[in-house]
Scaffold this active site. Structure first.
Site, PDB file in Angstrom:
ATOM      1  N   PHE A  79       0.831  -1.209   0.000  1.00 52.78           N
ATOM      2  CA  PHE A  79       0.000   0.000   0.000  1.00 52.78           C
ATOM      3  C   PHE A  79       0.864   1.258   0.000  1.00 52.78           C
ATOM      4  O   PHE A  79       0.367   2.340  -0.317  1.00 52.78           O
ATOM      5  CB  PHE A  79      -0.863   0.061   1.273  1.00 52.78           C
ATOM      6  CG  PHE A  79      -1.942  -0.983   1.389  1.00 52.78           C
ATOM      7  CD1 PHE A  79      -3.235  -0.715   0.977  1.00 52.78           C
ATOM      8  CD2 PHE A  79      -1.689  -2.226   1.939  1.00 52.78           C
ATOM      9  CE1 PHE A  79      -4.244  -1.654   1.102  1.00 52.78           C
ATOM     10  CE2 PHE A  79      -2.687  -3.170   2.074  1.00 52.78           C
ATOM     11  CZ  PHE A  79      -3.979  -2.882   1.653  1.00 52.78           C
ATOM     12  N   THR A 132      -4.033   2.062  -8.763  1.00 51.10           N
ATOM     13  CA  THR A 132      -5.117   3.037  -8.942  1.00 51.10           C
ATOM     14  C   THR A 132      -5.664   3.015 -10.369  1.00 51.10           C
ATOM     15  O   THR A 132      -4.954   2.605 -11.301  1.00 51.10           O
ATOM     16  CB  THR A 132      -4.560   4.447  -8.626  1.00 51.10           C
ATOM     17  OG1 THR A 132      -5.478   5.418  -9.083  1.00 51.10           O
ATOM     18  CG2 THR A 132      -3.233   4.701  -9.310  1.00 51.10           C
ATOM     19  N   ASP A 133      -6.882   3.514 -10.524  1.00 55.61           N
ATOM     20  CA  ASP A 133      -7.456   3.654 -11.879  1.00 55.61           C
ATOM     21  C   ASP A 133      -6.803   4.795 -12.651  1.00 55.61           C
ATOM     22  O   ASP A 133      -6.982   4.909 -13.862  1.00 55.61           O
ATOM     23  CB  ASP A 133      -8.980   3.851 -11.809  1.00 55.61           C
ATOM     24  CG  ASP A 133      -9.423   5.085 -11.013  1.00 55.61           C
ATOM     25  OD1 ASP A 133      -8.560   5.785 -10.443  1.00 55.61           O
ATOM     26  OD2 ASP A 133     -10.649   5.336 -10.958  1.00 55.61           O
ATOM     27  N   GLU A 134      -6.035   5.649 -11.920  1.00 44.49           N
ATOM     28  CA  GLU A 134      -5.488   6.843 -12.582  1.00 44.49           C
ATOM     29  C   GLU A 134      -4.432   6.482 -13.629  1.00 44.49           C
ATOM     30  O   GLU A 134      -4.096   7.308 -14.480  1.00 44.49           O
ATOM     31  CB  GLU A 134      -4.926   7.826 -11.541  1.00 44.49           C
ATOM     32  CG  GLU A 134      -5.985   8.191 -10.532  1.00 44.49           C
ATOM     33  CD  GLU A 134      -5.718   9.439  -9.712  1.00 44.49           C
ATOM     34  OE1 GLU A 134      -4.950  10.302 -10.148  1.00 44.49           O
ATOM     35  OE2 GLU A 134      -6.304   9.531  -8.618  1.00 44.49           O
ATOM     36  N   TYR A 158       1.922  11.541 -10.284  1.00 46.18           N
ATOM     37  CA  TYR A 158       1.448  10.459  -9.413  1.00 46.18           C
ATOM     38  C   TYR A 158       1.058   9.236 -10.241  1.00 46.18           C
ATOM     39  O   TYR A 158       1.532   8.115 -10.008  1.00 46.18           O
ATOM     40  CB  TYR A 158       0.250  10.928  -8.580  1.00 46.18           C
ATOM     41  CG  TYR A 158      -0.539   9.799  -7.936  1.00 46.18           C
ATOM     42  CD1 TYR A 158       0.056   8.949  -7.003  1.00 46.18           C
ATOM     43  CD2 TYR A 158      -1.876   9.560  -8.282  1.00 46.18           C
ATOM     44  CE1 TYR A 158      -0.660   7.900  -6.424  1.00 46.18           C
ATOM     45  CE2 TYR A 158      -2.589   8.517  -7.710  1.00 46.18           C
ATOM     46  CZ  TYR A 158      -1.983   7.687  -6.783  1.00 46.18           C
ATOM     47  OH  TYR A 158      -2.686   6.650  -6.208  1.00 46.18           O
ATOM     48  N   ALA A 160       1.795   8.469 -13.267  1.00 45.79           N
ATOM     49  CA  ALA A 160       2.920   7.892 -14.012  1.00 45.79           C
ATOM     50  C   ALA A 160       3.782   7.029 -13.098  1.00 45.79           C
ATOM     51  O   ALA A 160       4.257   5.950 -13.493  1.00 45.79           O
ATOM     52  CB  ALA A 160       3.758   9.011 -14.631  1.00 45.79           C
ATOM     53  N   LYS A 162       2.767   5.420 -10.407  1.00 41.69           N
ATOM     54  CA  LYS A 162       2.032   4.191 -10.109  1.00 41.69           C
ATOM     55  C   LYS A 162       2.062   3.256 -11.333  1.00 41.69           C
ATOM     56  O   LYS A 162       2.186   2.040 -11.200  1.00 41.69           O
ATOM     57  CB  LYS A 162       0.579   4.499  -9.718  1.00 41.69           C
ATOM     58  CG  LYS A 162       0.409   5.219  -8.390  1.00 41.69           C
ATOM     59  CD  LYS A 162       0.865   4.417  -7.180  1.00 41.69           C
ATOM     60  CE  LYS A 162      -0.025   3.232  -6.881  1.00 41.69           C
ATOM     61  NZ  LYS A 162       0.352   2.564  -5.599  1.00 41.69           N
TER      62      LYS A 162
END
Ligand code: NAD
Ligand code: TYD
Length: 365
Positions: A79, A132-134, A158, A160, A162
């Protein structure tokens, strides 16, 4: 035992609290306690032999090797991350460091440890990476929701960082056979979320009579998931997910930001009316309704317009379904913030106030 990284943050702490309520298996919690890490989140576990907290960094390879050797986890749940898009715009380096380099060190240490396990332990081991979905970028109004096969197109530092971590995780399965699982979840909300994110920021600012900043026209759409549902989804992926697979997690709760802010204000009007609390705005005028504090501010650079998650795969394969609707989840969330003023006071530390001043300007403090 399981090793959880970032377990003093919002989702990690909710996950550990749920885990310890449902299972006897101990948790080793490795967290660097950045501004977002808050040991208060784990206060219900104080004194519990099933929760072992280690203050440390996932980029510290020597520490990771020692923890794996000493505690021999059967699974790792990652996490730990820098998570706030606005902070990634002001200072992307910390995002590359933790999200990319940290995930890399965790993967490397897990791989070395996993290789020397016996066959049965190797088979059972899991490395679950929370993402994340981002990473999928932005959607137009009529585009289908993100599925596990949507190409990655991250737009913020952020997202990128992930995406880079997700690619490393994938490669450790493809190249080395490490039994990895990746989850890509939509926007979470719920208890213990740091008040830099939209919903808790709205709650704490409203109660203090401060402006409620809405970026741009407020018509951006996010797909909201109650954190307890996310934690249940992660448990089912850990239990039954197929190694090497990714699972999208979401509840089909697409809302514009302005609707989310209005819904939060309406709950506060009902549960903690401003006149009864004597709330005044920055000019000292009494507040009737919290929505009167809404302030449209400059948009976030590169702001993604719409996110939406197709969670069909996890539903079909693992039988996971969210338990909360947006209405029930938001009510629980607002009620939690109202009944935990001490928690709110403690997280509003110097560092947090400094950040608000820098990002929104003095008037938002
Ligand atoms: P958070 O910012 O609340 O907590 C992050 C935690 O990680 C903190 O406790 C922090 O101290 C710790 N941490 C940061 N850098 C570290 C390091 N180098 N070593 C060890 N610990 C470190 O984040 P969150 O909202 O709980 O998100 C948890 C995970 O879920 C993240 O990976 C995030 O990308 C992902 N995610 C979050 C959301 C959301 O809406 N919050 C949605 C989808 C996915
Ligand atoms: P946020 O909670 O930061 O999550 P993310 O950027 O990861 O989606 O923001 C949710 C949405 O709310 C996003 O579109 C940005 C917007 N937003 C505001 O309009 N005002 C704010 O003060 C914040 C923090 C976010």
């Amino acid at each position: 035992m399981i090793l959880v990284t970032g377990g003093a943050g919002f989702i990690g702490a909710n996950f550990i609290l749920h885990w310890c309520a449902a299972s006897d298996e101990p948790v080793l919690n490795l967290d660097a306690l950045t501004y977002a890490g808050n040991p208060e989140n784990l206060r219900p576990l104080a004194g519990s032999a099933r929760h072992l907290f280690v203050h440390g960094d996932i980029t510290d390879a020597a520490l990771l090797r020692r923890l794996f050797a000493e505690h021999r986890p059967r699974a790792v749940l990652n996490f730990a991350a820098e998570t706030h898009v606005d902070r990634s715009i002001h200072g992307p380096e910390a995002f590359v460091r933790t999200n990319v380099t940290g995930t890399f060190h965790l993967l490397e240490t897990a791989r070395a440890y996993w290789r020397q396990l016996n066959a049965a332990e190797r088979e059972a081991f899991r490395f679950l990476h929370v993402s994340t979905d981002e990473v999928y970028g932005t959607l137009g109004p009529d585009d289908p929701a993100f599925s596990e096969t949507t190409p990655y197109a991250p737009n913020s530092p952020y997202a990128a960082s992930k995406a880079a971590a997700d690619h490393l995780v994938r490669s450790y399965h493809h190249t080395y056979g490490l039994p990895v699982l990746t989850t890509n979840c939509s926007n979470n909300y719920g208890p213990h979320q740091f008040p830099e994110k939209l919903i808790p920021l709205t709650v704490v600012n409203a109660l203090a009579g401060r402006p409620l900043p809405v970026y741009g026209d407020g018509r951006q759409i996010r797909d909201w998931l109650y954190v307890g549902d996310h934690c249940a989804a992660i448990r089912s992926v850990l239990r039954s997910g197929r190694p090497g697979e990714t699972y999208n997690i979401g509840a089909r709760n697409e809302r514009t930001n302005i609707d989310v802010v209005h819904a939060t204000c309406a709950l506060l009007d009902e549960l903690a009316p401003a006149p009864a609390r004597g709330v005044r705005d920055a000019q000292g005028r009494p507040i009737e309704r919290y929505a009167g504090l809404i302030a449209f501010v400059a948009d976030r650079p590169g702001h993604d317009r719409r996110y939406a998650i197709d969670a069909g795969k996890i539903g079909r394969e693992l039988g996971w379904r969210p338990a909360e609707t947006f209405a029930t989840g938001l009510r629980r969330t607002v009620a939690w913030y109202l009944s935990n003023p001490d928690w709110v006071d403690k997280v509003q530390s110097g560092a947090y106030r400094e950040w608000l001043g820098r990002h929104y300007g003095e008037e938002m403090r």
